[in-house]
Motif scaffolding. Structure first.
Motif, PDB file in Angstrom:
ATOM      1  N   ASP A  60       0.823  -1.215   0.000  1.00 12.88           N
ATOM      2  CA  ASP A  60       0.000   0.000   0.000  1.00 12.88           C
ATOM      3  C   ASP A  60       0.855   1.262   0.000  1.00 12.88           C
ATOM      4  N   ARG A  61       2.073   1.163   0.543  1.00 12.50           N
ATOM      5  CA  ARG A  61       2.983   2.310   0.594  1.00 12.50           C
ATOM      6  C   ARG A  61       3.921   2.359  -0.617  1.00 12.50           C
ATOM      7  N   GLY A  62       3.779   1.394  -1.532  1.00  7.27           N
ATOM      8  CA  GLY A  62       4.531   1.438  -2.780  1.00  7.27           C
ATOM      9  C   GLY A  62       5.888   0.763  -2.776  1.00  7.27           C
ATOM     10  N   TRP A  63       6.154  -0.055  -1.771  1.00  8.85           N
ATOM     11  CA  TRP A  63       7.442  -0.743  -1.728  1.00  8.85           C
ATOM     12  C   TRP A  63       7.275  -2.114  -1.096  1.00  8.85           C
ATOM     13  N   GLN A  64       8.328  -2.901  -1.173  1.00 10.79           N
ATOM     14  CA  GLN A  64       8.363  -4.227  -0.556  1.00 10.79           C
ATOM     15  C   GLN A  64       9.811  -4.579  -0.261  1.00 10.79           C
ATOM     16  N   THR A  65      10.027  -5.746   0.318  1.00 12.74           N
ATOM     17  CA  THR A  65      11.397  -6.195   0.564  1.00 12.74           C
ATOM     18  C   THR A  65      11.664  -7.480  -0.212  1.00 12.74           C
ATOM     19  N   THR A  95      21.780   1.689   3.544  1.00 11.00           N
ATOM     20  CA  THR A  95      20.911   2.673   2.890  1.00 11.00           C
ATOM     21  C   THR A  95      19.644   2.012   2.368  1.00 11.00           C
ATOM     22  N   ALA A  96      19.790   0.919   1.635  1.00 10.60           N
ATOM     23  CA  ALA A  96      18.648   0.241   1.017  1.00 10.60           C
ATOM     24  C   ALA A  96      18.415  -1.150   1.593  1.00 10.60           C
ATOM     25  N   SER A  97      19.121  -1.498   2.660  1.00  8.40           N
ATOM     26  CA  SER A  97      19.017  -2.856   3.201  1.00  8.40           C
ATOM     27  C   SER A  97      19.000  -2.835   4.720  1.00  8.40           C
ATOM     28  N   PHE A  98      18.617  -3.971   5.268  1.00 12.66           N
ATOM     29  CA  PHE A  98      18.716  -4.169   6.713  1.00 12.66           C
ATOM     30  C   PHE A  98      18.918  -5.648   6.972  1.00 12.66           C
ATOM     31  N   THR A  99      19.615  -5.940   8.063  1.00  9.98           N
ATOM     32  CA  THR A  99      19.935  -7.316   8.422  1.00  9.98           C
ATOM     33  C   THR A  99      19.322  -7.639   9.775  1.00  9.98           C
ATOM     34  N   SER A 100      18.720  -8.807   9.847  1.00  8.48           N
ATOM     35  CA  SER A 100      18.104  -9.298  11.076  1.00  8.48           C
ATOM     36  C   SER A 100      18.818 -10.553  11.525  1.00  8.48           C
ATOM     37  N   GLU A 101      18.867 -10.749  12.838  1.00 10.96           N
ATOM     38  CA  GLU A 101      19.328 -12.004  13.398  1.00 10.96           C
ATOM     39  C   GLU A 101      18.104 -12.799  13.819  1.00 10.96           C
ATOM     40  N   ALA A 122      15.124  -3.028   0.279  1.00 10.66           N
ATOM     41  CA  ALA A 122      13.870  -2.340  -0.016  1.00 10.66           C
ATOM     42  C   ALA A 122      13.794  -2.118  -1.525  1.00 10.66           C
ATOM     43  N   VAL A 123      12.611  -2.379  -2.093  1.00  5.94           N
ATOM     44  CA  VAL A 123      12.431  -2.322  -3.542  1.00  5.94           C
ATOM     45  C   VAL A 123      11.153  -1.554  -3.871  1.00  5.94           C
ATOM     46  N   ASP A 124      11.248  -0.639  -4.831  1.00 10.78           N
ATOM     47  CA  ASP A 124      10.083   0.101  -5.325  1.00 10.78           C
ATOM     48  C   ASP A 124       9.197  -0.849  -6.116  1.00 10.78           C
ATOM     49  N   VAL A 133      15.675   2.427   2.559  1.00  8.79           N
ATOM     50  CA  VAL A 133      14.700   1.910   3.513  1.00  8.79           C
ATOM     51  C   VAL A 133      13.937   3.117   4.072  1.00  8.79           C
ATOM     52  N   PRO A 134      12.612   3.132   3.958  1.00 13.37           N
ATOM     53  CA  PRO A 134      11.846   4.292   4.417  1.00 13.37           C
ATOM     54  C   PRO A 134      12.079   4.604   5.904  1.00 13.37           C
ATOM     55  N   ASP A 135      12.186   5.895   6.203  1.00 13.11           N
ATOM     56  CA  ASP A 135      12.414   6.339   7.574  1.00 13.11           C
ATOM     57  C   ASP A 135      11.332   5.833   8.518  1.00 13.11           C
ATOM     58  N   GLU A 136      10.080   5.809   8.056  1.00  9.71           N
ATOM     59  CA  GLU A 136       8.988   5.364   8.920  1.00  9.71           C
ATOM     60  C   GLU A 136       9.159   3.904   9.318  1.00  9.71           C
ATOM     61  N   PHE A 137       9.675   3.091   8.407  1.00  8.20           N
ATOM     62  CA  PHE A 137       9.928   1.681   8.690  1.00  8.20           C
ATOM     63  C   PHE A 137      11.046   1.550   9.722  1.00  8.20           C
ATOM     64  N   ARG A 138      12.123   2.318   9.537  1.00  2.08           N
ATOM     65  CA  ARG A 138      13.231   2.324  10.499  1.00  2.08           C
ATOM     66  C   ARG A 138      12.728   2.723  11.889  1.00  2.08           C
ATOM     67  N   GLU A 139      11.895   3.761  11.927  1.00  2.00           N
ATOM     68  CA  GLU A 139      11.373   4.254  13.197  1.00  2.00           C
ATOM     69  C   GLU A 139      10.459   3.229  13.858  1.00  2.00           C
TER      70      GLU A 139
END
Length: 152
Positions: A60-65, A95-101, A122-124, A133-139
């Protein structure tokens, strides 16, 4: 085999539990190793949902992972009927990625069954190109885990 857990950083969040089904076991009576990738994926999906970014909300926000890399270490076998507690924490942003354990523990005795990492980009949706990666997602992740200062 060394654990992927970092001593510092945010606490793991318990996000998903599952009971081992017969179809997930092999001839040795333990969870087939490939099933842990499914458990890891389900933990990521539930983590996203819990921070308000289920896949539907991302779309809905125009992106996915997209998954760029995943690794798992197998520590101990789980058996039919065991309840597995699946935990996740985001430990690093690019910038465009994030890593999870990720880690999977047997619920009744907390034995570590598997641990590893998964990196998403993160992909458009329209261009299929990577985006920041959108700031709102990071927050949302920071709020869920207790602050950005614990994430590199």
């Amino acid at each position: 085999m060394e654990s992927t857990d970092r001593d510092d950083g945010p606490a793991f969040q318990s996000v998903f539990e599952n009971r081992v089904r017969f179809a997930e076991t092999d001839l040795q009576g333990i969870v087939f190793y490939g099933e842990y990738f499914t458990f890891q994926d389900e933990a990521v999906t539930e983590f996203f949902r819990q921070i308000g970014y289920g896949f539907e909300e991302m779309i809905d926000r125009g992106w996915q992972t997209h998954v760029a890399n995943t690794e798992l270490n197998y520590r101990e076998g789980a058996e039919l009927g065991d309840v597995i507690e699946n935990e996740l924490r985001v430990v690093e942003f690019g910038t465009a990625s994030f890593t999870s354990e990720y880690r999977a523990r047997r619920k009744d005795d907390s034995s570590l069954l598997a641990d590893g990492t998964v990196t998403h980009v993160a992909v458009d949706l329209e261009t299929d190109e990577t985006i920041p990666v959108p700031d709102e997602f990071r927050e949302a992740i920071a709020a869920f885990q207790g602050g950005l200062e614990s994430i590199e």
